[in-house]
Motif scaffolding. Structure first.
Motif, PDB file in Angstrom:
ATOM      1  N   TRP A   1       0.818  -1.217   0.000  1.00  9.84           N
ATOM      2  CA  TRP A   1       0.000   0.000   0.000  1.00  9.84           C
ATOM      3  C   TRP A   1       0.847   1.260   0.000  1.00  9.84           C
ATOM      4  CZ3 TRP A   1      -4.908  -1.215  -0.841  1.00  9.84           C
ATOM      5  CH2 TRP A   1      -5.407  -2.446  -0.370  1.00  9.84           C
ATOM      6  N   ARG A   2       2.147   1.152  -0.236  1.00  6.84           N
ATOM      7  CA  ARG A   2       3.010   2.308  -0.053  1.00  6.84           C
ATOM      8  C   ARG A   2       2.729   3.443  -1.041  1.00  6.84           C
ATOM      9  NH1 ARG A   2       7.158  -1.576  -1.860  1.00  6.84           N
ATOM     10  NH2 ARG A   2       7.951  -1.021  -3.934  1.00  6.84           N
ATOM     11  N   HIS A   3       2.094   3.140  -2.176  1.00  6.91           N
ATOM     12  CA  HIS A   3       1.733   4.196  -3.131  1.00  6.91           C
ATOM     13  C   HIS A   3       0.372   4.809  -2.818  1.00  6.91           C
ATOM     14  CE1 HIS A   3       5.183   3.156  -5.539  1.00  6.91           C
ATOM     15  NE2 HIS A   3       4.780   1.905  -5.641  1.00  6.91           N
ATOM     16  N   ASN A   4      -0.297   4.271  -1.811  1.00 12.15           N
ATOM     17  CA  ASN A   4      -1.650   4.730  -1.469  1.00 12.15           C
ATOM     18  C   ASN A   4      -1.718   5.459  -0.134  1.00 12.15           C
ATOM     19  OD1 ASN A   4      -1.934   1.471  -2.419  1.00 12.15           O
ATOM     20  ND2 ASN A   4      -2.670   3.041  -3.811  1.00 12.15           N
ATOM     21  N   VAL A   5      -0.889   5.032   0.821  1.00 15.24           N
ATOM     22  CA  VAL A   5      -0.945   5.606   2.168  1.00 15.24           C
ATOM     23  C   VAL A   5      -0.715   7.114   2.176  1.00 15.24           C
ATOM     24  CG1 VAL A   5       0.155   5.621   4.448  1.00 15.24           C
ATOM     25  CG2 VAL A   5      -0.406   3.441   3.338  1.00 15.24           C
ATOM     26  N   PRO A   6       0.271   7.658   1.447  1.00 14.83           N
ATOM     27  CA  PRO A   6       0.453   9.115   1.503  1.00 14.83           C
ATOM     28  C   PRO A   6      -0.795   9.898   1.095  1.00 14.83           C
ATOM     29  CG  PRO A   6       2.393   8.085   0.551  1.00 14.83           C
ATOM     30  CD  PRO A   6       1.348   7.002   0.665  1.00 14.83           C
ATOM     31  N   ALA A   7      -1.477   9.445   0.056  1.00 13.23           N
ATOM     32  CA  ALA A   7      -2.685  10.141  -0.399  1.00 13.23           C
ATOM     33  C   ALA A   7      -3.832   9.959   0.593  1.00 13.23           C
ATOM     34  CB  ALA A   7      -3.097   9.631  -1.778  1.00 13.23           C
ATOM     35  N   LEU A   8      -4.003   8.742   1.100  1.00 10.10           N
ATOM     36  CA  LEU A   8      -5.125   8.463   1.991  1.00 10.10           C
ATOM     37  C   LEU A   8      -4.950   9.106   3.358  1.00 10.10           C
ATOM     38  CD1 LEU A   8      -5.745   4.669   1.203  1.00 10.10           C
ATOM     39  CD2 LEU A   8      -6.866   6.657   0.188  1.00 10.10           C
ATOM     40  N   SER A   9      -3.702   9.241   3.821  1.00 11.27           N
ATOM     41  CA  SER A   9      -3.458   9.714   5.187  1.00 11.27           C
ATOM     42  C   SER A   9      -3.487  11.232   5.315  1.00 11.27           C
ATOM     43  CB  SER A   9      -2.122   9.173   5.698  1.00 11.27           C
ATOM     44  OG  SER A   9      -1.046   9.632   4.917  1.00 11.27           O
ATOM     45  N   ARG A  10      -3.664  11.945   4.204  1.00  4.85           N
ATOM     46  CA  ARG A  10      -3.729  13.412   4.305  1.00  4.85           C
ATOM     47  C   ARG A  10      -4.940  13.864   5.119  1.00  4.85           C
ATOM     48  NH1 ARG A  10      -2.618  13.559  -1.739  1.00  4.85           N
ATOM     49  NH2 ARG A  10      -0.331  13.457  -1.850  1.00  4.85           N
ATOM     50  N   GLU A  11      -6.051  13.121   4.993  1.00  8.34           N
ATOM     51  CA  GLU A  11      -7.269  13.511   5.712  1.00  8.34           C
ATOM     52  C   GLU A  11      -7.881  12.340   6.479  1.00  8.34           C
ATOM     53  OE1 GLU A  11     -10.021  15.345   3.059  1.00  8.34           O
ATOM     54  OE2 GLU A  11      -8.651  16.966   2.514  1.00  8.34           O
ATOM     55  N   HIS A  12      -7.111  11.250   6.629  1.00  7.54           N
ATOM     56  CA  HIS A  12      -7.629  10.079   7.320  1.00  7.54           C
ATOM     57  C   HIS A  12      -6.554   9.481   8.223  1.00  7.54           C
ATOM     58  CE1 HIS A  12     -10.067  10.476   3.653  1.00  7.54           C
ATOM     59  NE2 HIS A  12     -11.052   9.948   4.359  1.00  7.54           N
TER      60      HIS A  12
END
Length: 242
Positions: A33-44
């Motif tokens: 998930w390393r390409h997804n966590v940065p985007a998802l964790s901005r507001e979650h």
């Protein structure tokens, strides 16, 4: 690390906001998930799991999909997490459906990426499909796939493979009453798009998105598109009151 009855999950948490839980698939790890966590964790607040027998929780025997689901459900309850978006890839999607059935009051949205819950093929045929699944994905991700498989070991891979092929979620699907997004790669050589269409057709109100050019590890092969679809889906959920 979360432990219950001798079984362990490794949990890495980052970000702030509504909770998101990421569940990897067979032979995988939280690194998928390393390409997804940065985007998802901005507001979650994003919780990345390494399942028993895999990744950073690899030094133990793998569990069957229902046993893993019970472990994840117990963790959600002990952490008292509510209004959770659960995102599962392949075997992780299969597990996510069982988690939703076990603790429906805690899961408010579900994302199923190339989920294996309706895959009905003999084990040898699935094993023969693996090379095709590897070559249709991003070549730069191959070292991660091979490394995680080696770390898990053949025993754990066999335990998980046999169990997920024996376990069907078909009877659970009509009772899934949370908003559900189904995402598939058009070039998935391991779990065909036809399985995704069947899955989306059996979950009430589910939406299916097929991403052109992506293979089985769709959240890596088409990370920007995957992230956009998931973020839009979660934003719609919040707009509707979650």
């Amino acid at each position: 690390m979360y432990e219950r009855d001798g079984a362990r999950l490794h949990v890495a948490t980052t970000g702030h906001g509504p909770d998101v839980v990421l569940i990897h698939g067979l032979s995988g790890s939280g690194q998928w998930w390393r390409h997804n966590v940065p985007a998802l964790s901005r507001e979650h607040r994003v919780h990345v799991l390494d399942l028993a027998g895999y990744g950073r929780a690899r030094r133990q025997r793998a569990l069957g999909v229902q046993a893993v689901a019970r472990l994840v459900a117990a963790w959600l309850e002990e952490r008292d997490l509510h209004d959770v978006t659960v995102i599962g890839h392949s075997m992780g999607g299969h597990i996510s459906l069982h988690v939703t059935a076990l603790v429906p009051d805690r899961v408010s949205r579900l994302v199923l990426a190339a989920a294996s819950g309706l895959l009905r093929q003999p084990l040898p045929r699935v094993m023969l499909a693996l090379p095709g699944a590897l070559v249709t994905g991003r070549k730069r991700f191959l070292p991660q796939i091979i490394g995680d498989a080696l770390r898990a070991g053949p025993r754990n891979l066999l335990i998980s493979s046999r169990d997920l092929l024996r376990d069907s979620v078909q009877e659970l699907l009509p009772a899934v009453h949370v908003p559900t997004l189904v995402i598939w790669g058009a070039r998935d050589a391991l779990v065909p798009v036809s399985v995704g269409r069947m899955l989306a057709g059996l979950v009430p109100g589910a939406t299916l998105h097929v991403i052109p050019g992506a293979g089985h590890v769709v959240m890596v092969d088409a990370a920007p598109t995957f992230n956009r679809l998931v973020l839009d889906f979660m934003a719609e959920g919040r707009g509707e009151g979650g």
